[in-house]
Design a protein around this motif. Structure first.
Motif, PDB file in Angstrom:
ATOM      1  N   GLY A 169      22.298  42.488   3.215  1.00  0.00           N
ATOM      2  CA  GLY A 169      21.949  42.181   4.612  1.00  0.00           C
ATOM      3  C   GLY A 169      20.453  42.239   4.833  1.00  0.00           C
ATOM      4  O   GLY A 169      19.802  43.211   4.433  1.00  0.00           O
ATOM      5  N   GLU A 174      18.982  42.694   7.526  1.00  0.00           N
ATOM      6  CA  GLU A 174      18.636  43.661   8.560  1.00  0.00           C
ATOM      7  C   GLU A 174      18.675  45.092   8.049  1.00  0.00           C
ATOM      8  O   GLU A 174      18.269  46.009   8.737  1.00  0.00           O
ATOM      9  CB  GLU A 174      19.598  43.499   9.747  1.00  0.00           C
ATOM     10  CG  GLU A 174      21.005  44.070   9.560  1.00  0.00           C
ATOM     11  CD  GLU A 174      21.937  43.198   8.713  1.00  0.00           C
ATOM     12  OE1 GLU A 174      21.425  42.434   7.864  1.00  0.00           O
ATOM     13  OE2 GLU A 174      23.165  43.311   8.874  1.00  0.00           O
ATOM     14  N   ASP A 212      19.943  38.984   2.267  1.00  0.00           N
ATOM     15  CA  ASP A 212      20.906  37.880   2.263  1.00  0.00           C
ATOM     16  C   ASP A 212      20.309  36.708   1.502  1.00  0.00           C
ATOM     17  O   ASP A 212      19.832  35.728   2.082  1.00  0.00           O
ATOM     18  CB  ASP A 212      21.263  37.484   3.699  1.00  0.00           C
ATOM     19  CG  ASP A 212      22.121  38.544   4.360  1.00  0.00           C
ATOM     20  OD1 ASP A 212      23.026  39.075   3.680  1.00  0.00           O
ATOM     21  OD2 ASP A 212      21.883  38.862   5.537  1.00  0.00           O
ATOM     22  N   GLY A 270      28.371  40.808   4.329  1.00  0.00           N
ATOM     23  CA  GLY A 270      28.382  39.449   3.784  1.00  0.00           C
ATOM     24  C   GLY A 270      29.696  39.006   3.190  1.00  0.00           C
ATOM     25  O   GLY A 270      29.725  38.126   2.338  1.00  0.00           O
TER      26      GLY A 270
END
Ligand code: AMP
Ligand code: MG
Length: 703
Positions: free
Chosen positions: A488, A490, A530, A552
């Motif tokens: 990810g 983030e 990602d 994901g």
């Protein structure tokens, strides 16, 4: 309303396993349901297909859907064969006969031998089957039609009408269907038995059950299939999709009309004579019809693509096996390791008869019937570890300490507290039961008796048992290394500087710690953004036997775990009827199982306990483990909708199960608050304080 909510159309195969990558000559399942038709499912072999079909049947039954499953091979043989083979003109008798005899491993099966056996029984090996497709000769199975003799019609009635249909007697060669029938009917028979009372088979039975099996023949819509098959498309996949779409698009009365046939022994091809109606639906756009948006679009989508939890677990249980080698370790280092072989006692426990108490030993026979007993004591004593060298004569007693082996001549012991002693004698009152206060040799474990089964995760008590029965080095599996990877853009590691939009990686420490608690070796694979290349590189270099990723895993743009696994051809997006949890991406990366967990920490946690834990155990060589829970009164209120299982973060207080105030799957604080899970069943549940609910303490998950 149509008779059926959903159509699954199966292109069967008589051949061997076709490998992990989708290809032709495999089994393909096309689907059409209330939301339109779905991308065909690739099934590499019949065993996999059988499980998929069982799961779909189960899901349909759970969801209350009516499901029509079509197979592209004859359900019966030409007239006369069933009676000649089984004594009954009943197609199901043939199904059962074959199911008993056909052995089907993914890369090997006995279809040619079974056919040869039938030939020898019916026509001196000259027929009715022909077309040995193997290199080796098989007595009774002609390779060609030279010298062929068939006591039965060459074709079923329907095959004399359907132009281009092959005979079921031909087992190999281009277009032959004979092998499909031999290898298909046993599967149908097993499914019929597994879901007894729920399945009706056309045209032999009225279709008054939730599940129907029908015979199809995609060649009926050949032109449509040809037109729709683009370059690079797999024809088998296209045709099952189109047949499913055609049947799904029929008006109910038209389907009913097609079902009206009379073929009680041979069966029939559904839709024969109705080809125009089946191809009329071709005008519909080829692209998928998007599901309509509704107010509850974030609720469970309609349809039965959802695998029930138990079914998903059953699949894992069936498919997974140990991936770690065996080794021998000293007993002292074996705690928590997984036993690789069944163990039996090398020595009895106890090895010799001995005394369970401190007291005096003698032969019971010498004092039989006496009330007041006085026995002279022999010199010396018997103590644990010191065997008494002499024999105790009848009418004498000996001083004995707990654990001492019974000396020759002693079979009974009287307790210290029941005796008085003096002047070289011991006195006590009778009667005394023969054998009192002694332990028989092997009364706990006989020599050679099984003590611990393969797959057992060794406990401290197991080590005691193994040691007591004479074992020192134990055969165990090498520890399972489980990699944990967060994904990810983030996500940043705990302790680093986080921009306002970033979140700290909560899953990785949690999952690594869970792995350690499960008894495996946690391997920190860090975090990747990602980015498919980065993810690929990290998976490539992972030194682990299995990998857990988080984030994901669904099918969105940034869901690279599922995308990557699906590119490599080994993704199974498991849509499990579970809250919190979906989706779970299960795949293989260079032979290593990858569990693509959801990113939400609560969902990742629950999926790990419910699915990854038992699966990892199997990979580690351990036995299957279902967590023990128990029913307690609820301390909460909840109305649960049917269709999926739910796990709530919970804890016990005063014997009642409390649940966390929010079910939000981002609420990590609730995980920490909880001490276990409340498991709510797949069906609907109306819970008020006092309703019994199943509580599973974290301890039952090995946490
Ligand atoms: P995803 O499954 O990638 O769509 O993520 C679902 C949610 O979980 C998002 O809100 C993510 O930010 C969050 N999430 C993903 N990975 C982690 C992680 N390692 N720690 C905490 N939250 C995460
Ligand atoms: Mg993500």
């Amino acid at each position: 309303m149509s008779r059926f909510d959903r159509f699954l159309m199966v292109d069967w195969s008589g051949g061997n396993d076709t490998g992990p990558r989708p290809r032709k000559d495999a089994i393909w399942i096309g689907e059409s349901g209330p939301d339109g038709d779905a991308a065909p499912l690739y099934q590499r072999n019949r065993n996999v297909a059988e499980e998929t079909l069982a799961a779909r049947i189960e899901a349909a039954l759970v969801a209350g859907e009516r499901l029509c499953i079509g197979f592209d091979f004859p359900f019966g043989y030409p007239a006369g064969f069933a009676a000649a083979l089984t004594g009954r003109a009943d197609p199901f008798a043939v199904w059962g006969w074959l199911a008993e005899r056909i052995k089907d491993a993914p890369r090997d099966n006995n279809r040619f031998d079974v056919a040869a056996g039938i030939n020898l029984q019916m026509a001196q090996g000259q027929g009715p089957f022909w077309g040995n497709g193997l290199r080796r000769d098989i007595a009774g199975l002609p390779r060609t039609k030279a010298g062929y003799r068939n006591p039965f019609p060459d074709r079923r009635v329907i095959e004399t009408r359907a132009k281009g249909a092959f005979t079921c007697w031909q087992l190999s060669g281009a277009g032959a269907v004979g092998s499909q029938v031999l290898m298909g009917l046993p599967v149908l028979e097993r499914l019929r038995q597994r879901f007894a009372g729920q399945v009706a088979v056309w045209p032999f039975q009225p279709l008054d059950r939730p599940i129907a099996f029908v015979e199809i023949w995609p060649s009926l819509i050949n032109d449509t299939v040809k037109a729709a098959t683009g370059e690079g498309d797999i024809r088998d996949a296209v045709q099952v999709r189109l047949v499913a779409r055609a049947l799904g698009g029929l008006a109910p009365d038209r389907l009913d009309a097609m079902l009206q046939v009379d073929a009680p022994e041979e069966g029939w091809i559904l839709g024969h004579g109705f080809e125009d109606e089946l191809t009329a639906t071709r005008g519909r756009a080829m692209s998928l019809k998007p599901p309509p948006l509704t107010n509850d679009c974030f609720a469970l989508p309609p349809g039965v693509n959802w695998t029930p939890v138990d079914q998903a677990l059953a699949l894992l249980r069936e498919r997974l096996h140990p991936v770690v080698p065996c080794e021998t370790v000293p007993l002292m280092q074996a705690s928590g390791r997984v036993l690789a072989e069944d163990l039996s006692a090398r020595r009895a426990n106890p090895p010799l008869p001995n005394t369970a108490v401190d007291g005096y030993g003698f032969a019971a026979e010498a004092i039989a019937g006496l009330d007041e007993i006085t026995l002279p004591l022999v010199a010396g004593r018997a103590a644990a570890g010191l065997s008494y060298p002499g024999e105790v004569p009848p009418g004498y007693a000996i001083r004995m300490l707990t654990g001492a082996s019974l000396p020759l001549g002693v079979d009974t012991v009287v307790l210290d507290e029941d005796c008085t002693t003096g002047e070289g004698q011991v006195a006590f009152r009778g009667p005394v039961k023969p054998g009192a206060n002694t332990r028989r040799a092997g009364e706990d474990v006989a020599q050679g008796a099984p003590i611990l089964p393969r797959g057992r995760v060794l406990t401290p008590a197991d080590l005691a048992l193994a040691a007591a029965t004479g074992l020192s080095d134990l055969p165990v599996h090498a520890p399972l290394r489980v990699g944990v990877l967060s994904t990810g853009n983030e996500v940043v590691p705990a302790g680093s500087a986080a921009a306002p939009g970033q979140i700290f990686d909560a899953n990785r420490p949690m999952l690594l710690s869970l792995i350690a608690r499960f008894g495996h070796v946690p391997v920190d694979l860090g975090h990747v953004p990602d980015d498919r290349a980065a993810l690929r590189a990290r998976l490539d270099s992972a030194e682990a036997d299995a990998i857990l990723t988080s984030g994901g895993a669904s099918a969105g743009d940034e869901d690279h775990v599922s995308a990557l696994l699906s590119d490599s051809g080994a993704l199974n997006a498991w849509r499990i009827a579970l809250k919190p949890g979906r989706p779970l991406a299960l795949g293989m990366w260079q032979g290593k199982p990858v569990f693509g967990l959801p990113g939400n920490p609560v969902a990742a946690f629950v999926c790990t306990l419910v699915f990854a834990r038992p699966a990892l155990r199997l990979l580690a060589g351990a036995d299957w483990s279902a967590p023990e829970g128990f029913d307690v009164p609820a301390a909460f209120t909840k109305n649960k909708k049917p269709g999926r299982r739910e796990y709530l973060r919970a804890r016990l207080r005063e014997g009642r199960a409390e649940v966390f105030k929010s079910e939000g799957s981002g609420r990590i604080s609730g995980l920490s608050w909880a001490e276990g899970l409340v498991e709510l069943p797949d069906g609907a549940a109306h819970i008020t304080p006092g309703t019994p609910v199943r509580y599973i303490p974290f301890g039952s998950f090995g946490v």
